[in-house]
Design a protein around this motif. Structure first.
Motif, PDB file in Angstrom:
ATOM      1  N   GLY A  60      14.072  -9.248   2.907  1.00  0.00           N
ATOM      2  CA  GLY A  60      14.665  -9.612   4.101  1.00  0.00           C
ATOM      3  C   GLY A  60      15.413  -7.896   4.701  1.00  0.00           C
ATOM      4  O   GLY A  60      14.606  -6.968   4.505  1.00  0.00           O
ATOM      5  N   SER A  61      16.500  -8.012   5.247  1.00  0.00           N
ATOM      6  CA  SER A  61      17.118  -6.717   5.773  1.00  0.00           C
ATOM      7  C   SER A  61      18.479  -6.891   6.067  1.00  0.00           C
ATOM      8  O   SER A  61      18.970  -7.870   6.324  1.00  0.00           O
ATOM      9  N   VAL A  84       7.347  -4.723   9.620  1.00  0.00           N
ATOM     10  CA  VAL A  84       7.151  -3.545  10.548  1.00  0.00           C
ATOM     11  C   VAL A  84       8.417  -3.406  11.505  1.00  0.00           C
ATOM     12  O   VAL A  84       9.061  -4.449  11.593  1.00  0.00           O
ATOM     13  N   ILE A 140       4.484 -10.547  12.265  1.00  0.00           N
ATOM     14  CA  ILE A 140       4.388 -10.024  10.935  1.00  0.00           C
ATOM     15  C   ILE A 140       5.374 -10.292  10.145  1.00  0.00           C
ATOM     16  O   ILE A 140       5.248 -11.096   8.997  1.00  0.00           O
ATOM     17  N   GLY A 155       7.077  -1.726  -0.834  1.00  0.00           N
ATOM     18  CA  GLY A 155       6.307  -2.729  -1.493  1.00  0.00           C
ATOM     19  C   GLY A 155       5.457  -2.146  -2.553  1.00  0.00           C
ATOM     20  O   GLY A 155       5.157  -2.870  -3.841  1.00  0.00           O
ATOM     21  N   ASN A 189       6.976  -8.670   1.062  1.00  0.00           N
ATOM     22  CA  ASN A 189       7.452  -7.569   1.585  1.00  0.00           C
ATOM     23  C   ASN A 189       7.018  -7.154   2.744  1.00  0.00           C
ATOM     24  O   ASN A 189       7.742  -6.281   3.526  1.00  0.00           O
ATOM     25  N   ALA A 190       5.919  -7.419   3.241  1.00  0.00           N
ATOM     26  CA  ALA A 190       5.088  -6.977   4.461  1.00  0.00           C
ATOM     27  C   ALA A 190       6.118  -6.859   5.528  1.00  0.00           C
ATOM     28  O   ALA A 190       6.705  -7.972   5.987  1.00  0.00           O
ATOM     29  N   TYR A 192      13.210  -7.072  15.863  1.00  0.00           N
ATOM     30  CA  TYR A 192      13.524  -6.668  14.398  1.00  0.00           C
ATOM     31  C   TYR A 192      14.450  -7.584  13.706  1.00  0.00           C
ATOM     32  O   TYR A 192      14.246  -8.159  12.798  1.00  0.00           O
ATOM     33  N   THR A 236      11.781   5.719   3.467  1.00  0.00           N
ATOM     34  CA  THR A 236      10.300   5.320   3.675  1.00  0.00           C
ATOM     35  C   THR A 236       9.614   5.626   4.910  1.00  0.00           C
ATOM     36  O   THR A 236      10.617   6.223   5.999  1.00  0.00           O
ATOM     37  N   ASP A 237       8.486   5.531   5.083  1.00  0.00           N
ATOM     38  CA  ASP A 237       7.811   5.854   6.554  1.00  0.00           C
ATOM     39  C   ASP A 237       8.579   5.136   7.672  1.00  0.00           C
ATOM     40  O   ASP A 237       8.671   5.660   8.728  1.00  0.00           O
ATOM     41  N   GLY A 277      18.937  -1.917   2.649  1.00  0.00           N
ATOM     42  CA  GLY A 277      19.883  -1.272   3.501  1.00  0.00           C
ATOM     43  C   GLY A 277      19.040  -0.164   4.359  1.00  0.00           C
ATOM     44  O   GLY A 277      18.084  -0.505   5.250  1.00  0.00           O
ATOM     45  N   THR A 286      -2.578  -3.635   5.175  1.00  0.00           N
ATOM     46  CA  THR A 286      -3.485  -3.764   6.179  1.00  0.00           C
ATOM     47  C   THR A 286      -4.790  -2.927   6.153  1.00  0.00           C
ATOM     48  O   THR A 286      -5.791  -3.361   6.816  1.00  0.00           O
ATOM     49  N   ARG A 287      -4.688  -1.897   5.477  1.00  0.00           N
ATOM     50  CA  ARG A 287      -5.608  -0.856   5.357  1.00  0.00           C
ATOM     51  C   ARG A 287      -7.052  -1.583   4.950  1.00  0.00           C
ATOM     52  O   ARG A 287      -6.795  -2.225   3.820  1.00  0.00           O
ATOM     53  N   LYS A 315      14.369 -10.726  11.113  1.00  0.00           N
ATOM     54  CA  LYS A 315      14.966 -10.801   9.704  1.00  0.00           C
ATOM     55  C   LYS A 315      16.096 -11.866   9.587  1.00  0.00           C
ATOM     56  O   LYS A 315      16.115 -12.416   8.519  1.00  0.00           O
ATOM     57  N   SER A 345       0.776  -1.093  -0.024  1.00  0.00           N
ATOM     58  CA  SER A 345       0.108  -0.173   0.145  1.00  0.00           C
ATOM     59  C   SER A 345       0.813   1.362   0.039  1.00  0.00           C
ATOM     60  O   SER A 345       0.364   2.479  -0.409  1.00  0.00           O
TER      61      SER A 345
HETATM   62  P1  NDP Z   1       6.703   0.950   5.500  1.00  0.00           P
HETATM   63  O1  NDP Z   1       6.317   1.017   7.021  1.00  0.00           O
HETATM   64  O2  NDP Z   1       6.922   2.302   4.629  1.00  0.00           O
HETATM   65  O3  NDP Z   1       5.477   0.233   4.898  1.00  0.00           O
HETATM   66  C1  NDP Z   1       4.971  -0.988   5.578  1.00  0.00           C
HETATM   67  C2  NDP Z   1       4.034  -1.724   4.514  1.00  0.00           C
HETATM   68  O4  NDP Z   1       3.720  -2.996   5.211  1.00  0.00           O
HETATM   69  C3  NDP Z   1       2.683  -0.843   4.225  1.00  0.00           C
HETATM   70  O5  NDP Z   1       2.253  -1.261   2.978  1.00  0.00           O
HETATM   71  C4  NDP Z   1       1.713  -1.483   5.393  1.00  0.00           C
HETATM   72  O6  NDP Z   1       0.636  -1.584   5.114  1.00  0.00           O
HETATM   73  C5  NDP Z   1       2.384  -2.972   5.485  1.00  0.00           C
HETATM   74  N1  NDP Z   1       2.063  -3.617   6.513  1.00  0.00           N
HETATM   75  C6  NDP Z   1       2.321  -3.364   7.723  1.00  0.00           C
HETATM   76  N2  NDP Z   1       1.891  -4.405   8.670  1.00  0.00           N
HETATM   77  C7  NDP Z   1       1.311  -5.218   7.980  1.00  0.00           C
HETATM   78  C8  NDP Z   1       0.781  -6.709   8.264  1.00  0.00           C
HETATM   79  N3  NDP Z   1       0.564  -6.874   9.345  1.00  0.00           N
HETATM   80  N4  NDP Z   1       0.510  -7.415   7.014  1.00  0.00           N
HETATM   81  C9  NDP Z   1       0.425  -6.918   5.831  1.00  0.00           C
HETATM   82  N5  NDP Z   1       1.078  -5.581   5.495  1.00  0.00           N
HETATM   83  C10 NDP Z   1       1.441  -5.010   6.722  1.00  0.00           C
HETATM   84  O7  NDP Z   1       7.905  -0.243   5.336  1.00  0.00           O
HETATM   85  P2  NDP Z   1       9.061  -0.272   4.225  1.00  0.00           P
HETATM   86  O8  NDP Z   1       8.475  -0.029   2.810  1.00  0.00           O
HETATM   87  O9  NDP Z   1      10.134   0.558   4.610  1.00  0.00           O
HETATM   88  O10 NDP Z   1       9.442  -1.965   4.433  1.00  0.00           O
HETATM   89  C11 NDP Z   1       9.066  -2.844   3.636  1.00  0.00           C
HETATM   90  C12 NDP Z   1      10.049  -3.900   3.821  1.00  0.00           C
HETATM   91  O11 NDP Z   1      11.255  -3.737   3.797  1.00  0.00           O
HETATM   92  C13 NDP Z   1       9.804  -4.610   5.362  1.00  0.00           C
HETATM   93  O12 NDP Z   1       9.770  -5.805   5.353  1.00  0.00           O
HETATM   94  C14 NDP Z   1      10.908  -3.955   5.964  1.00  0.00           C
HETATM   95  O13 NDP Z   1      11.367  -4.848   7.011  1.00  0.00           O
HETATM   96  C15 NDP Z   1      12.045  -4.014   4.810  1.00  0.00           C
HETATM   97  N6  NDP Z   1      13.195  -3.112   5.059  1.00  0.00           N
HETATM   98  C16 NDP Z   1      12.894  -1.734   5.183  1.00  0.00           C
HETATM   99  C17 NDP Z   1      14.198  -0.989   5.331  1.00  0.00           C
HETATM  100  C18 NDP Z   1      14.144   0.507   5.123  1.00  0.00           C
HETATM  101  O14 NDP Z   1      15.156   1.005   5.327  1.00  0.00           O
HETATM  102  N7  NDP Z   1      12.739   1.115   4.997  1.00  0.00           N
HETATM  103  C19 NDP Z   1      15.479  -1.690   5.369  1.00  0.00           C
HETATM  104  C20 NDP Z   1      15.575  -3.225   5.177  1.00  0.00           C
HETATM  105  C21 NDP Z   1      14.266  -3.758   5.107  1.00  0.00           C
HETATM  106  P3  NDP Z   1      -0.760  -0.494   5.705  1.00  0.00           P
HETATM  107  O15 NDP Z   1      -0.062   0.703   5.659  1.00  0.00           O
HETATM  108  O16 NDP Z   1      -1.788  -0.932   4.677  1.00  0.00           O
HETATM  109  O17 NDP Z   1      -0.575  -1.092   7.133  1.00  0.00           O
END
Ligand code: NDP
Length: 248
Positions: free
Chosen positions: A138-139, A81, A103, A14, A78-79, A152, A187-188, A183, A33-34, A156, A10
């Motif tokens: 992963g991460s 948190v 998650i 991802g 990709n999901a 976290y 993002t949020d 890395g 999740t929304r 991972k 969303s």
């Molecule tokens: P964001 O917080 O920006 O986005 C998270 C996404 O995951 C949203 O689309 C959210 O959907 C969804 N989400 C949250 N909880 C759940 C759940 N229980 N089930 C399904 N979907 C869920 O995260 P990032 O885009 O930064 O991260 C994406 C992936 O990359 C994650 O696995 C993260 O661990 C990994 N990662 C990120 C890094 C970074 O620096 N940003 C570094 C390394 C890995 P909604 O808003 O609808 O709830």
């Protein structure tokens, strides 16, 4: 048409992955999740909510894929948190551990399991031009200690083994399983520590001196989806600006 399901698409990484796959010709199921589709998602994008920590919701999203497309060519897990609150390892609480593991690790593991069954059925049924693949996000936290978010890191590290296990189990069936390890991506998730990371990057933390963008990760996922990397099992691609490189 080749179908991809991207969990947690969303927003953030991802979303970048799902958009690029769509531009590249996949019929993509966006998810998050929304309950309602994200306001900025074009009308012709298919959005189906799924909390990956919930078994019934995992089943529902995969049923949606089967009912509407009849095939799953690519699953991108990709999901994920971060902990709601960063806390020292000595103060980590069980509720946060359960949430993050539920998650990031359990969700990824059981999505792999359910998707693998669907993909094996598709192969058995002789679907045309069918070469299913799985990519786990992963991460660098799989091997990097951050004592203020231990749950976290543990989740991972676990995803790393999920990738190996499924790569091993599915190799003989011709279903490659990859892991892309982001890395520091803008993002949020990294918003709360943006300034700190910006400073560290400026000081030389990364050989490639910039934040990663969702598109940087998305392009590696597309490479995994392309078929060009298929003589590999459990291959990890670092989307990390060189973080993994040891330097003197
Ligand atoms: P964001 O917080 O920006 O986005 C998270 C996404 O995951 C949203 O689309 C959210 O959907 C969804 N989400 C949250 N909880 C759940 C759940 N229980 N089930 C399904 N979907 C869920 O995260 P990032 O885009 O930064 O991260 C994406 C992936 O990359 C994650 O696995 C993260 O661990 C990994 N990662 C990120 C890094 C970074 O620096 N940003 C570094 C390394 C890995 P909604 O808003 O609808 O709830």
């Amino acid at each position: 048409m080749k179908t991809a399901l991207v969990t947690g698409s969303s927003r953030g990484i991802g979303r970048g992955i799902a958009d690029l796959l769509r531009e590249s010709g996949f019929s993509v199921v966006y998810s998050g999740t929304r309950p309602e589709r994200p306001a900025d998602l074009p009308e012709d994008c298919d959005y189906f909510p799924c909390d990956v920590s919930d078994a019934a919701q995992r089943r529902a999203v995969l049923r949606h894929v089967s009912d509407t497309r009849g095939r799953l060519d690519l699953l991108v897990n990709n999901a994920g948190v971060a902990p709601l609150e960063r806390r020292d390892l000595l103060d980590m609480d069980e509720a946060s551990f359960d949430r993050v593991i539920g998650i990031n690790l359990k969700g990824t593991l059981f999505m792999c399991q359910a998707a693998a069954r669907l993909m094996l059925d598709g192969l058995q049924a002789g679907l045309t031009d069918y070469h299913p693949r799985i990519v786990n996000i992963g991460s660098i936290s799989a091997y990097t200690s951050s004592t203020s978010r231990g749950e976290y890191c543990i989740s991972k590290a676990g995803v790393g083994m999920v990738t190996k296990l499924f790569a091993d189990r599915l190799a003989d069936a011709g279903i490659p399983v990859f892991e892309v390890r982001p890395g520091i991506i803008d993002t949020d998730m990294t918003r709360v520590v943006h300034e700190k990371y910006e400073r560290l990057i400026a000081e030389g933390l990364l050989p490639i001196r910039r934040f990663g963008q969702p598109e940087d990760v998305a392009r590696m996922v597309l490479a995994c989806a392309s078929g060009l990397l298929d003589y590999a099992a459990g291959q990890v691609l670092d989307a990390d600006g060189g973080f993994a490189l040891r330097r003197l």
